[in-house]
Design an enzyme around this catalytic site. Sequence first.
Site, PDB file in Angstrom:
ATOM      1  N   ASP A  19      41.292  24.841   3.447  1.00  0.00           N
ATOM      2  CA  ASP A  19      40.200  24.022   4.121  1.00  0.00           C
ATOM      3  C   ASP A  19      38.918  23.802   3.492  1.00  0.00           C
ATOM      4  OD1 ASP A  19      42.610  24.024   5.743  1.00  0.00           O
ATOM      5  OD2 ASP A  19      41.506  24.822   7.671  1.00  0.00           O
TER       6      ASP A  19
ATOM      7  N   ASP B 174      42.627  20.733   7.431  1.00  0.00           N
ATOM      8  CA  ASP B 174      43.001  20.034   8.882  1.00  0.00           C
ATOM      9  C   ASP B 174      43.126  18.828   8.659  1.00  0.00           C
ATOM     10  OD1 ASP B 174      42.395  22.722  10.166  1.00  0.00           O
ATOM     11  OD2 ASP B 174      40.595  22.092  11.117  1.00  0.00           O
TER      12      ASP B 174
ATOM     13  N   HIS C 263      36.414  17.122  14.039  1.00  0.00           N
ATOM     14  CA  HIS C 263      36.234  17.268  12.760  1.00  0.00           C
ATOM     15  C   HIS C 263      37.633  16.800  11.934  1.00  0.00           C
ATOM     16  CE1 HIS C 263      37.967  20.815  14.675  1.00  0.00           C
ATOM     17  NE2 HIS C 263      38.757  21.096  13.427  1.00  0.00           N
TER      18      HIS C 263
ATOM     19  N   LYS D  89      47.596  20.200   8.632  1.00  0.00           N
ATOM     20  CA  LYS D  89      47.811  20.943   9.771  1.00  0.00           C
ATOM     21  C   LYS D  89      46.982  20.544  10.678  1.00  0.00           C
ATOM     22  CE  LYS D  89      44.848  24.767   8.109  1.00  0.00           C
ATOM     23  NZ  LYS D  89      43.526  24.661   9.151  1.00  0.00           N
TER      24      LYS D  89
ATOM     25  N   CYS E  67      39.982  29.911   9.694  1.00  0.00           N
ATOM     26  CA  CYS E  67      41.224  29.607   9.025  1.00  0.00           C
ATOM     27  C   CYS E  67      41.872  30.417   7.811  1.00  0.00           C
ATOM     28  CB  CYS E  67      41.149  28.178   8.546  1.00  0.00           C
ATOM     29  SG  CYS E  67      41.109  26.935  10.101  1.00  0.00           S
TER      30      CYS E  67
END
Length: 189
Positions: A9, A51, A73, A98, A140
Site C-alpha cells: 500500500d 487499497d 481513501h 483489495k 496493513c
Amino acid sequence: MTTALIVVDVQLDFCEGGSMGVDGGAATAAAISRFLATEGRGFAHVVASRDYHEDPGDHFSSTPDFVDTWPPHCRVGHAGAAFHPDLDVHRLEEVFSKGQFVAAYSAFEGRATDGQPLAPWLRARGVDAVEVVGIATDHCVRATALDAVRAGFATTVRLDLTAGVLPRTTARAQEEMAGAGVALTGTPR
C-alpha cells in the site's frame, strides 16, 4: 528458500498530503526503491498490494473512528489510489488489489489482475518465505505479516522500510507480529 518481497500500500493517499497521509510515507517509498535497486535481485518475486476501493460500505465514514471506519481513501479512478511516484514499480511482477467492496487490510485479501489471491499465486511459484515492507506498519503491514504466517510462509518485516501511523500502535503491532512468529529486522522509521 524462495523468497518474495511484498510491498504493501505505498499509495499517494497513505503518504504526506494524502487523505490518510502517514509521516514518512514518501521517504518509505524512496527507501523501498533504493532497496530494490541494491538488494532486489535477492527476491524471486516482487509484488505489491494496493487499497482499491469502489464502494467499501461502512469502511468509509464522514465521522471515522480510525479503528473500523476511515475517511474516503484510495478510491478507484482517483489520484490518491496511485502508487507514490518515488516507488519504482518496474520490478513489480503483480499488483494485488483489495477492498473494492469491503474493508480489507492484508495483501492476502487482494486479487491479481486475473483474480487469483496472493497465497496461491505465491505457492504456484514455489515461494515459501516473504519479506513485507510498506505502509502502515500498524495496520496493513501488520495484517499482511500475520496472514503470511497463518498461510505458512516464513515471514520477515523490514521495519526500516515501513512507516507507522502512531508510535503506540506501531509498537503494539510489532509485539503482536513478533508473538506470532514474524521476524522483525531494521530500525523503525
